[in-house]
Design an enzyme around this catalytic site. Structure first.
Site, mmCIF file in Angstrom:
data_model
loop_
_atom_site.group_PDB
_atom_site.id
_atom_site.type_symbol
_atom_site.label_atom_id
_atom_site.label_comp_id
_atom_site.label_asym_id
_atom_site.label_seq_id
_atom_site.Cartn_x
_atom_site.Cartn_y
_atom_site.Cartn_z
ATOM 1 N NE ARG A 1 -3.690 -0.181 2.281
ATOM 2 C CZ ARG A 1 -4.621 -0.537 3.171
ATOM 3 N NH1 ARG A 1 -4.858 0.245 4.208
ATOM 4 N NH2 ARG A 1 -5.282 -1.663 3.040
ATOM 5 C CG HIS B 1 -6.600 -1.389 -5.701
ATOM 6 N ND1 HIS B 1 -5.383 -1.788 -5.195
ATOM 7 C CD2 HIS B 1 -6.980 -0.314 -4.959
ATOM 8 C CE1 HIS B 1 -5.037 -0.996 -4.209
ATOM 9 N NE2 HIS B 1 -5.989 -0.089 -4.038
ATOM 10 C CE1 TYR C 1 -22.214 14.937 -14.542
ATOM 11 C CE2 TYR C 1 -21.177 15.180 -12.376
ATOM 12 C CZ TYR C 1 -22.323 15.082 -13.168
ATOM 13 O OH TYR C 1 -23.551 15.151 -12.583
#
Length: 742
Positions: A35, A81, A125
């Site tokens: 991570r 993931h 968007y």
């Protein structure tokens, strides 16, 4: 243990500390490896790697079209993931921000946030695709350049590391906080990185200082000026830990009537412009930026912050120095090259180790790609050899295929072919059975044979492999280096700023004033160098003028009280000349039994002679008597029944002192010690009186005193010249009966 418990499995008794330690260690290793820390080879964390790989699988190539970010995020969390979509989208957004990443890996279309700190639009968007930098990172994934591993659900595979033809770790930097460790690597210029890599290939034993000569410091996407010293930069790269001091870039724009304004065009890395402006506005409201009048944001696509100084006499450098000290216009960027090495072991690496790890990875990638290509060539040559065997007798091939029950076996037996060759011949189209195709096959066979020989020689010669890697680095430099708009250095390498002392004059408008102190302790400041005659000044009934000083608002006024304490007042702090002013005791903590003994304008570097009315004193540096608080600063210790009475600037080489007993003594200044605080030494010895007056002068010029409107000078002073602490003798005839020199 019951039968039911036994059926469910074994129950073990384990101390809580051991159980927690085992589980926390597993969590810590997962955080560190999977991570928070980047891999030294490609500079990516797992989420970055999976995001780029998913976009590649979606064929979002640099030359292709865009796809909705929601589609990308969905593929990433669905296949590779298994974490939150917001975290993945935030990662995608950052990789597309040219003010956050030195060499963006994602090209965004839509609102991806800005340097003010505004968030990007929702993922439904916005659209994205890969950049050429990301494509270079993944160049060779289809050629067995790196290992793959199963995804979290085992249905697909993902790369363990990227082939990394681009030195991403140093070029884009990295940051992350793991368990018990963290990483922070600032971005650098890829052209300079390539220069350092070339040096390391040519001279593997070169020193870190040699690398720094080619790679002198970070290069931030937002520009700025790096003002860290060379020694500190070298130490940081040599140890893998340190920090870099970064300042905003600014210029001065001249205006009419001698005015000017300061324009900030670049701000430090990871500083939000809107928050920076808010902070400066807060400091202005709190009156903590006395040199600054206003700030305006005139930014469009480029940063343009306009600062208005308080007045035109203030130097721009002093304004900026104050802002650097109190705002994020100056920041420190930490360096902690804590990364995962090729064996996934976290450790802090030096600059040379990071560059060496990248080159070693490129060597592994080159060897694997070469072997992959060699294997492909061998398979193709096997097929081409089969074609060449049968082209001499195509009629037999056609007959075997047409009439044999098992044409593959027939071809193998007739032409001594392998199964791969026979299968390729059977899959050949009839249109390929012509003489022209045979020529093309022979040409391809010769070309592949030559390529194979080159690959075999490459794998056998390490020096040749390093030359190939050097040529690949040259391509990277040409594509992304300093000759391109993206690769031009943005952060200026500046000089270490000298310690700037901001004087009081910089904070205050310099204006002439006249300080008036009355006998009863009322103080005021008249505008200009005013007339101080008794007719021009008005006081309360029973009060009169004690002293008047023509000074400036930028000056410091020194006040000596009779108890030996010094006070400091700023000229700009004096009350207005309207009315009778204010009591001095409201401005300084003057003891009830004390009074003002002397008032003077401070001159830095000057020396003062201090003395009590009992004739004890010493010399002190004037800078030592400056007081920082209204409580003042004790300098001259007075004995019981004594008062501090004299404060004279040291001038000339001799001292003349007159007692109230009308005895005068002249001695040399060098006999008076210089102290910072104390009672001092005896200047003149008395029996039942004290000091009437003291004067400092140059012995060769003679001693001068006032006689009404005239002055008299005595040049023959041998009768009165003696040692300090002597009694002295009666003064020359004509000396004033007041026992004072003026």
């Amino acid at each position: 243990m019951t039968k039911t418990a036994a059926a469910k499995g074994e129950i073990r008794v384990t101390p809580l500390a051991d159980a927690l330690g085992e589980r926390y260690l597993a969590y810590a290793m997962s955080t560190i490896v999977s991570r928070s820390l980047p891999d030294v080879r490609d500079g990516l964390k797992p989420v970055h790697r999976r995001l780029l790989f998913a976009m590649r699988q979606l064929k979002l190539d640099p030359d292709g079209g865009f796809k909705k970010c929601a589609r990308v995020v969905g593929d990433v969390i669905g296949k590779y993931h298994p974490h939150g979509d917001i975290a993945v989208y935030d990662t995608l957004v950052r990789l597309a921000q040219d003010f956050a990443v030195r060499y963006p890996l994602v090209e965004g279309q839509g609102n991806f946030g800005n340097i003010d700190g505004d968030n990007a639009a929702a993922m439904r968007y916005t659209e994205a695709k890969l950049t050429a930098v990301a494509a270079a990172l993944m160049d060779g994934l289809d050629e067995d350049a790196v290992d793959f591993r199963p995804t979290y659900d085992g249905t697909e595979e993902e790369p363990v590391v990227m082939p990394a033809a681009f030195p991403n770790l140093l070029a884009n930097g990295a940051s992350g906080i793991a368990v018990g460790m963290a990483t922070s690597i600032p971005p650098h210029n890829v052209g300079e990185i390539c220069d350092a890599l070339d040096l390391l290939i040519a001279k593997p034993d070169c020193a870190v200082d040699d690398l720094i000569a080619r790679m002198p410091g970070p290069d931030f996407p937002t520009g700025g000026v790096l003002v860290e010293g060379h020694a500190a930069i070298a130490e940081a790269y040599r140890t893998g830990k340190g920090a870099f001091r970064l300042r905003a870039r600014w210029t001065v724009e001249k205006l009419s009537h001698g005015l000017y304004q300061i324009v900030i065009t670049e701000i430090p890395y990871q500083v939000q412009k809107a928050r920076l402006i808010e902070r400066i506005a807060e400091l202005l409201g709190e009156k903590k930026l006395p040199l600054l009048a206003d700030i305006r944001d005139e930014s469009a696509e480029d940063v343009r912050l306009v600062l208005e100084p308080r007045n035109r006499t203030v130097e721009a450098a002093l304004v900026m120095e104050q802002l650097f000290r109190q705002t994020d216009l100056e920041s420190r960027v930490p360096l902690n090259m804590n990364v995962l090495d090729a064996n996934s072991v976290p450790r802090v690496m030096t600059l040379k180790e990071v560059l060496r790890a990248f080159l070693d990875h490129r060597m592994v990638v080159l060897e694997r790609r070469s072997r992959f290509r060699l294997d492909k060539i061998d398979r193709r040559l096997e097929v081409l050899d089969g074609f060449l065997k049968v082209y001499a007798d195509l009629d037999t091939v056609i007959r075997i295929i047409r009439y044999e029950d098992n044409p593959k076996a027939g071809l193998i037996a007739r032409f001594n072919l392998t199964e791969v060759q026979a299968e390729a011949i059977l899959n050949m189209r009839l249109r390929s059975l012509n003489k022209l195709q045979e020529v093309e096959i022979r040409t391809e066979h010769d070309a592949l044979s030559a390529e194979k020989a080159g690959l075999v020689a490459l794998l056998a010669d390490e020096g040749r492999r390093w030359r190939v890697i050097a040529s690949q680095i040259a391509v990277t430099r040409k594509t992304f280096g300093g000759d391109t708009p993206l690769g031009r250095r943005r952060t200026e390498l500046g000089e270490v700023p000298a310690a700037v002392v901001v004087p009081i004059e910089a904070f205050v408008e310099r204006e002439p004033i006249t300080m008036v102190l009355s006998d009863k302790g009322w103080v005021r400041a008249l505008k200009g160098h005013a007339d101080t005659s008794p007719e021009a000044l008005k006081f309360k009934e029973g009060d009169e003028l004690r002293c008047a000083l023509k000074t400036w608002t930028t000056d410091k006024i020194l006040i000596l009280s009779t108890d030996g304490r010094f006070f400091t007042l700023g000229g700009d702090r004096l009350p207005s000349g309207r009315g009778h002013g204010e009591p001095l005791r409201l401005m300084i903590d003057l003891a009830p039994e004390a009074d003002v003994a002397a008032v003077m304008i401070h001159q830095p570097g000057r020396r003062l002679l201090l003395s009590t009315d009992a004739g004890r004193g010493f010399i002190v540096q004037e800078n030592e008597v400056l007081a920082q608080t209204r409580a003042g600063k004790m300098i001259l210790n007075v004995g019981e029944g004594e008062k501090a009475s004299f404060c004279l600037p040291v001038e000339g080489d001799a001292v003349a002192i007159v007692g109230q007993n009308r005895k005068m003594l002249v001695f040399m200044i060098e006999e008076i010690p210089e102290l910072t605080r104390g009672r001092g030494v005896i200047l003149q010895k008395y029996r039942d009186c004290g000091t009437a007056d003291i004067k400092m002068f140059t012995l060769a010029d003679g001693l001068t005193w006032a006689l009404g409107e005239r002055t008299r000078t005595e040049t023959v002073l041998t009768p009165w010249l003696g040692k300090r602490a002597s009694v002295g003798r009666l003064p020359p005839s004509g000396f004033p009966r007041t026992n004072r020199f003026s």
